[in-house]
Structures are given as C-alpha cells and as structure tokens.
Design a protein around this motif. Structure first.
Motif, PDB file in Angstrom:
ATOM      1  N   ASP A 121       9.978   2.722   6.103  1.00 35.18           N
ATOM      2  CA  ASP A 121      10.616   3.057   4.787  1.00 35.18           C
ATOM      3  C   ASP A 121       9.948   3.687   3.702  1.00 35.18           C
ATOM      4  O   ASP A 121       9.858   4.848   3.284  1.00 35.18           O
ATOM      5  CB  ASP A 121      11.765   2.339   4.191  1.00 35.18           C
ATOM      6  N   HIS A 122       8.868   2.770   3.328  1.00 39.05           N
ATOM      7  CA  HIS A 122       8.237   3.186   2.220  1.00 39.05           C
ATOM      8  C   HIS A 122       6.950   4.207   2.795  1.00 39.05           C
ATOM      9  O   HIS A 122       6.852   4.975   1.793  1.00 39.05           O
ATOM     10  CB  HIS A 122       7.184   2.049   1.924  1.00 39.05           C
TER      11      HIS A 122
ATOM     12  N   CYS B  58      10.711   7.340  13.463  1.00 38.21           N
ATOM     13  CA  CYS B  58      12.159   7.208  12.973  1.00 38.21           C
ATOM     14  C   CYS B  58      12.823   5.641  13.661  1.00 38.21           C
ATOM     15  O   CYS B  58      13.599   5.229  13.025  1.00 38.21           O
ATOM     16  CB  CYS B  58      12.912   8.249  13.512  1.00 38.21           C
ATOM     17  N   GLN B  59      12.328   5.219  14.754  1.00 37.85           N
ATOM     18  CA  GLN B  59      12.627   3.941  15.108  1.00 37.85           C
ATOM     19  C   GLN B  59      12.543   2.752  14.191  1.00 37.85           C
ATOM     20  O   GLN B  59      13.176   1.769  14.319  1.00 37.85           O
ATOM     21  CB  GLN B  59      12.306   3.687  16.512  1.00 37.85           C
ATOM     22  N   LYS B  60      11.531   3.044  13.496  1.00 35.67           N
ATOM     23  CA  LYS B  60      11.292   1.918  12.413  1.00 35.67           C
ATOM     24  C   LYS B  60      11.824   2.120  10.930  1.00 35.67           C
ATOM     25  O   LYS B  60      11.438   1.474  10.056  1.00 35.67           O
ATOM     26  CB  LYS B  60       9.636   1.707  12.226  1.00 35.67           C
ATOM     27  N   LEU B  61      12.647   3.211  10.947  1.00 31.85           N
ATOM     28  CA  LEU B  61      13.481   3.459   9.777  1.00 31.85           C
ATOM     29  C   LEU B  61      14.967   2.630   9.704  1.00 31.85           C
ATOM     30  O   LEU B  61      15.407   2.396  10.822  1.00 31.85           O
ATOM     31  CB  LEU B  61      13.594   4.977   9.492  1.00 31.85           C
TER      32      LEU B  61
ATOM     33  N   TRP C 270       0.758  -1.364   0.013  1.00 32.73           N
ATOM     34  CA  TRP C 270       0.046  -0.143   0.131  1.00 32.73           C
ATOM     35  C   TRP C 270       0.813   1.138   0.046  1.00 32.73           C
ATOM     36  O   TRP C 270       0.662   2.025  -0.906  1.00 32.73           O
ATOM     37  CB  TRP C 270      -0.807  -0.076   1.304  1.00 32.73           C
ATOM     38  N   ASP C 271       1.930   1.196   0.613  1.00 30.50           N
ATOM     39  CA  ASP C 271       2.752   2.331   0.880  1.00 30.50           C
ATOM     40  C   ASP C 271       3.575   2.605  -0.369  1.00 30.50           C
ATOM     41  O   ASP C 271       3.673   3.641  -0.845  1.00 30.50           O
ATOM     42  CB  ASP C 271       3.713   2.246   2.003  1.00 30.50           C
ATOM     43  N   ALA C 272       4.157   1.571  -1.064  1.00 29.59           N
ATOM     44  CA  ALA C 272       4.643   1.732  -2.327  1.00 29.59           C
ATOM     45  C   ALA C 272       3.733   2.261  -3.523  1.00 29.59           C
ATOM     46  O   ALA C 272       4.088   2.874  -4.210  1.00 29.59           O
ATOM     47  CB  ALA C 272       5.347   0.232  -2.720  1.00 29.59           C
ATOM     48  N   TYR C 273       2.399   1.671  -3.393  1.00 28.00           N
ATOM     49  CA  TYR C 273       1.459   2.146  -4.349  1.00 28.00           C
ATOM     50  C   TYR C 273       1.059   3.676  -3.991  1.00 28.00           C
ATOM     51  O   TYR C 273       0.877   4.671  -4.910  1.00 28.00           O
ATOM     52  CB  TYR C 273       0.362   1.440  -4.187  1.00 28.00           C
ATOM     53  N   LEU C 274       1.138   4.254  -2.711  1.00 23.63           N
ATOM     54  CA  LEU C 274       0.721   5.608  -2.466  1.00 23.63           C
ATOM     55  C   LEU C 274       1.967   6.433  -2.918  1.00 23.63           C
ATOM     56  O   LEU C 274       1.694   7.768  -3.210  1.00 23.63           O
ATOM     57  CB  LEU C 274       0.527   5.788  -0.932  1.00 23.63           C
ATOM     58  N   LYS C 275       3.087   5.864  -2.945  1.00 25.54           N
ATOM     59  CA  LYS C 275       4.355   6.803  -3.615  1.00 25.54           C
ATOM     60  C   LYS C 275       4.146   7.205  -4.748  1.00 25.54           C
ATOM     61  O   LYS C 275       4.618   8.492  -5.339  1.00 25.54           O
ATOM     62  CB  LYS C 275       5.491   5.912  -3.513  1.00 25.54           C
ATOM     63  N   ASN C 276       3.458   6.384  -5.794  1.00 20.26           N
ATOM     64  CA  ASN C 276       2.906   6.974  -7.206  1.00 20.26           C
ATOM     65  C   ASN C 276       1.887   7.924  -7.007  1.00 20.26           C
ATOM     66  O   ASN C 276       1.636   8.720  -8.185  1.00 20.26           O
ATOM     67  CB  ASN C 276       2.823   5.819  -7.802  1.00 20.26           C
TER      68      ASN C 276
END
Length: 644
Positions: free
Chosen positions: A419-420, A449-452, A385-391
């Motif tokens: 990250d995504h 940021c702890q999950k980056l 979902w996050d990869a899709y939202l980047k577009n």
C-alpha cells in the motif's frame, strides 16, 4: 552612638548585604582606639585602596609577612581571587568579625585566604580552617547551598579546583542525587523520571521539558556548565546509580543546550562552544546494546540532524550516530526522520535524503535475516521507508531511475504489504504526468497488486496514471476480492433447514443460547431475526461490496469502450491497406507486384496481430464483467430480500 553599637546595628540590618565598608571602617577605628596605633599600611586591589594596620595583617597572613618589608605599600595582582570586594571582607575578618560568611561568598573567601596564606602556621583558628569547616559542615549538607557554591566556583578557577572545592561539591551533589533515587525516607510521591515516556512517541523537546519539571533536582543539574555536569555524571556512575536513571539526565541536558531552538545562534564563538558541548554529550552517552535499550531512536535522529548543521567537523560523529540508528531503526517513527527543508528544489540530492538512504542501506546489510523476529522488523522498516519516500517523491526534478533506486534500497521481499509503495509511485506519477507508458511500466514493475489492500486495489483500478498492465492485474485482484467478500457475507447468513444450524462462524448452540427468543422456545425460520447486529454488519459489507462492484464495473466499461474503438480503428486500417494494395498491383509490373504483395502481407500480419490482441483483451474484460455480475447476483440471492 559609639562604634560597638553602630557595628551591631549594621550586622542586624534587615538588608541582605550589610555595609561591609562601613563595618570595616568601624573596626579600624576601634582597633586604633584600643591599641593607640594609627593605620600604617596601604593595600591596593584593582582600583581601590585600603588603609589598614600592619600588625594584624602580618600576624595572620604569610603573604603579607613575606612581602612587606620596609615599604608600607603593596599592590595585589589582578588575578587575586574575588577582587576588591573579597579582600574587603577578608580585612573585616582579620579585625575579628565573622558574621558575614554565607554560601554566596564562602568560595571566594576560601580562595582569597589561601592566596594570602592565612593558615594555622601563622595563627590558630585562621581563616583557611574556619572556611573549610563552614564548607564541610554547612554548605555540603544542603543541596541548594552546594549548587550555589559550585556555580560561584566558575569565576574562581583554578584556585577553587586546586583547593578541591569543586570536587567536594560535585561528589556531594552526586551523593544526594543517589539518595534522591533511593529515597530511604520514602519522601517521593511519584516515580523517578525515566525514558519510558519518550520511547513510545516521536522525540519532542516540549515533552522533554514537561518531564523535567517533575524532578527539580534534575532541572538543577542540567543548568550547570558542561564541565561541571560531565564530572557529576561520572560521579553518579562511580557511586552506583543505575544507567536507566543516568541516561535521562544526559538526554535532558542535550535537549536544553543542543537541541533546543532557543540556543541556536550564528556567531562563530557560540558555534564553537556548541560544538564542544555537542561532542562532550556524545561521549557521555552509553554505547552498544545498553544504548539501544535505554535511549529512544528519535533522540539519535535529533543529534544527527544537529550534527549535519556543523558540517564536516562532525563526520565521525555522524557515522557513529548513523550506525547506532540503523541498529534500532525498527523502533523509529516517521516524524523522527530527516526531511529536506520545505520548499527545497534539490530534494533528490539533499544531504538529509543521502543520510537516510545510508542508514537504511546499513540496516539492510546487517539485519536482513530470515528468522521470525527479524522478518517482522524488516516489514516495519520497509513500511517506514515507503512512508518516507512518499514525501520525497514530490520532487519534480527527481528522475525515474532515482526513484527506482530509492525504492530498491529496501528489498521487495521485506514488503509484506504494498500500500505504501503504491502511494509512493502514485505521488511520483502525479508530479511526472508526461511519462510514457513504457516509462510508467518500468517505474511500477515491482508493484504487486496481490499485496494491495482491497481499498488501495480499487484506487489502482480507477487510477488513470497507472500503466495498463497494472490496471489489468488490479482488475483481476479486485474481482477476486469482491467475490470473496460476497461469498463471506452470504455464508454468514446461510441457514440449513434440515440440519437446523447456521453455516456461518457461530454455532447453533452458541447463537441460540444468547438469543432472548430461544428462552421462549422460538426457533425455525425466524432464526435470522435472532442476530440483528450480525445482519446489519453483513448488510454493510454487502453494501461495500456493491459499491466496489459498481466502481470496478464502471472502469471495465470504460476500458471496453476504449478497446472497441481501438478494434474499429484497426479494422479500418486493414481495409484501407487492402484497397491500396489492390490498386497498386493493377498499375505496377510483375516484379513490383510481388514486392507490394509481400509488403501487404507483412502489414496485414502486423495489424492482424494487434487486432487479435485487442480482441483478446475485450473478451477478457467481458468475462471479468460477467464474472462480477454473477457473483453479485449470487450474493444477493443468498442474502435474501433483507440485503436488497
């Protein structure tokens, strides 16, 4: 040359289609010479006229025996099976020839013979029986011949259907397909086509075509009209073919006639036919758990994309496909998703985005369980979902509230890595650079940021578009990551002289046993030289940590300079405010002096609090910088001169 010799020369002609008209003429002349009776009957078929003898027709055809009375002329109806060409061949058979039947014309001849009632009731060994024998004993024993006859039946309906020619061809093709799968004679040199090759990648029409070429019998089946194809699929299932072999045939048919770009046309008639085939293919697909195990999710996405082109006519199908996709969403690929058209100005309100949002919402409402398997699937779905939202975040007209709603479609608890999500928000902020700090902070409130990853955390520290709160948090996390990396690097090379062992991840017995120097009895202070590969790896990690340290330190210095300038401005404002307060108190009355004192005190408190806040941040950055330098020096001292 007499008539018999001429007839034989025509029958033995090398051409694929002998001259039927010439043969018929020879037969008529021969029959007149043998019997002494001239032609006495005129038959009209479409725009052609046939002059024949009356007796041969009424002796073999119930239709002519019933309709011919005193009149010697008759006109066949327009729907006569096969038209004038077929009647010409029937007439040739009536006169005694039987050499011209083949898979290309047997269906038309059988239908015409039925129309003319040429059954055993009028003549023994009549045409209906003879053509049935040819169909059963010759045509239906051959795959190619059966396909030819079935294709010819398209123009012979409903006669071919009533005479069971279509049914017999369909059952024969289904039976031979099952034999192809079973392969009792072991003639196949390659496995039967399944969907395993398509389940590990995004759906590709070209890949489907390459797979279909492996089995020509599948290529033949998907070339049939949908009405025949649907009945063959039903026959395959009735005859016991396993679903994992049936489903690929349905998918390949849909890819050829629905999903292929070459079949898309804009005419209303074609669209209506496509919609009929589309609905029919959907009805042929397996449902439930069986479908989720056999059919790639990318195929469902392709069908859903096609259904959106049909509009409201396929609303129920769209809902069905969306639910099916949601049940296996974790197996999807980003390339399978529905993206708005490139260059579209209405990305945030597009039908594709709304459909995708609905699919993910359906998944969340039905699959967000706490067990381990679902937790892994949820993490995969969140990353998709996050990869899709980047577009999607590239839309300049998308509001902050809209992007926040889209991000929250999938719960934050499902995101094991941010990250995504960072890239989504970074893309949004790059397009919306005019947002205030408060708006940026509100958009990025869920980013942790702890999950980056360390690499993305460095990007966040150096990103001027990110809100200050997030940058400070990223600085803390980056310093901890750098410290851990340097500590791990130094621990990997620490050598204890008293214990004669390395304190890294490898034990002394393991490392020395693998060393060529150990075989020569060399130990002691040369132990570090026994691990050239590990030393190079450690030096690389040290170099990476040094680069991270330098980039972070540079960011800290720039923030220190900004805070120092802010502190100086605040001090100047406080001094200026104090001077103004003293001059105003000397000129005003006692009551006015009290009000100015109160205002001065209030203003001093506000500026003082801001100054204290800036001072605390400055001290914090100095501590972070000092902490980083100490960790860096400690790691270098542990590594020794080799790391410098």
């Amino acid at each position: 040359m007499d008539a018999v010799r001429f007839e034989n020369s025509l029958l033995s002609s090398p051409f694929p289609s002998p001259n039927v008209a010439a043969l018929l003429k020879i037969k008529i002349i021969s029959w007149s010479q043998e019997t002494g009776f001239p032609v006495s009957l005129c038959v009209r078929v479409a725009d052609r006229t046939f002059n024949l003898h009356k007796f041969p027709l009424i002796s073999k055809s119930g239709y002519f025996a019933r309709t011919l009375g005193e009149s010697n002329e008759i006109k066949l109806p327009k729907d006569f099976p096969g038209g004038a060409e077929t009647f010409e061949m029937i007439s040739l058979f009536i006169y005694g020839s039987s050499s011209l039947v083949d898979p290309l014309n047997v269906a038309a001849l059988r239908c015409a013979a039925e129309f003319l009632e040429m059954t055993e009731d009028y003549c023994s060994g009549n045409l209906c029986q003879r053509f049935d024998i040819y169909l059963n004993q010759v045509v239906l024993q051959s795959w190619d011949d059966t396909l030819i006859v079935l294709q010819k039946c398209q123009t012979l309906l409903p006669w071919a259907e009533d005479l069971l020619i279509v049914s017999r061809c369909i059952e024969s093709l289904a039976f031979m397909s099952c034999m192809e799968i079973l392969d009792p004679e072991r003639r196949r040199n390659q496995p039967v086509v399944t969907l395993e090759a398509l389940s590990s990648r995004a759906w590709s029409c070209q890949k489907v075509k390459d797979i279909v070429r492996q089995d020509l019998w599948i290529k033949d089946l998907i070339a049939l009209p949908f009405g025949f194809f649907k009945r063959i699929i039903g026959s395959l299932r009735r005859q016991g073919m396993r679903e994992k072999y049936v489903s690929p045939i349905v998918l390949f048919y849909a890819d050829k006639w629905i999903l292929s770009n070459k079949t898309r046309q804009s005419s209303d008639d074609t669209s209506s036919k496509d919609l009929t085939v589309f609905r029919g293919v959907i009805s042929l697909l397996p449902t439930g758990e069986k479908a989720s195990k056999l059919i790639p999710v990318g195929f469902y996405f392709s069908l859903l994309s096609k259904s959106l082109q049909f509009g409201r006519a396929t609303n129920k199908i769209q809902a069905k496909l969306s639910d099916q996709i949601a049940s296996i969403l974790h197996a999807a690929y980003l390339d399978d998703f529905l993206f708005p058209a490139s260059g579209s100005d209405l990305i945030s309100s597009s039908t594709e985005l709304a459909t995708m949002e609905n699919i993910f919402s359906t998944y969340v409402s039905s699959n967000m369980d706490s067990d381990y398997i679902h937790s892994l699937n949820n993490s995969v779905v969140a990353e998709l979902w996050d990869a899709y939202l980047k577009n999607i975040a590239t839309d300049p007209k998308m509001s902050s509230k809209r992007i926040m709603d889209l991000v929250e479609t999938v719960p934050m608890s499902s995101r094991q890595n941010h990250d995504h999500l960072y890239h989504v928000l970074d893309t949004f902020l790059q397009v919306h650079k005019d947002l205030t700090q408060e708006e940026k902070a509100r958009v990025c409130k869920d980013l942790k940021c702890q999950k980056l990853s360390p690499e993305v955390c460095i990007q966040a520290v150096q990103n001027d578009l990110m809100p200050l709160r997030l940058v400070v948090q990223a600085l803390f996390v980056q310093q901890l990551n750098t410290h851990e990396a340097l500590k791990e690097c130094s621990d990997s090379f620490r050598y204890e002289p008293h214990s004669k062992e390395f304190s890294g991840s490898l034990s002394r017995s393991q490392t020395l046993a693998e060393s060529p120097s150990y075989a020569n009895g060399e130990t002691g202070s040369r132990g570090l030289n026994l691990f050239p590969q590990q030393k190079d790896s450690a030096l690389q990690r040290s170099e990476l940590s040094r680069k991270d340290y330098e980039s972070t330190s540079s960011r800290i210095q720039s923030l220190e300079q900004e805070l120092t300038a802010l502190k100086t401005r605040l001090e100047m404002q406080i001094i200026s405010k104090a001077r103004n307060s003293r001059s105003s108190r000397s000129r005003n009355l006692e009551s006015g002096q009290k009000r100015n004192q109160m205002r001065s005190c209030t203003g001093s408190v506000n500026f003082s609090s801001q100054w204290k806040h800036a001072s605390r941040l400055l001290k914090l950055f100095k501590r972070l910088s000092l902490f980083s330098r100490r960790a860096h020096r400690k790691a270098n001292s542990d590594l020794g001169p080799q790391a410098m």
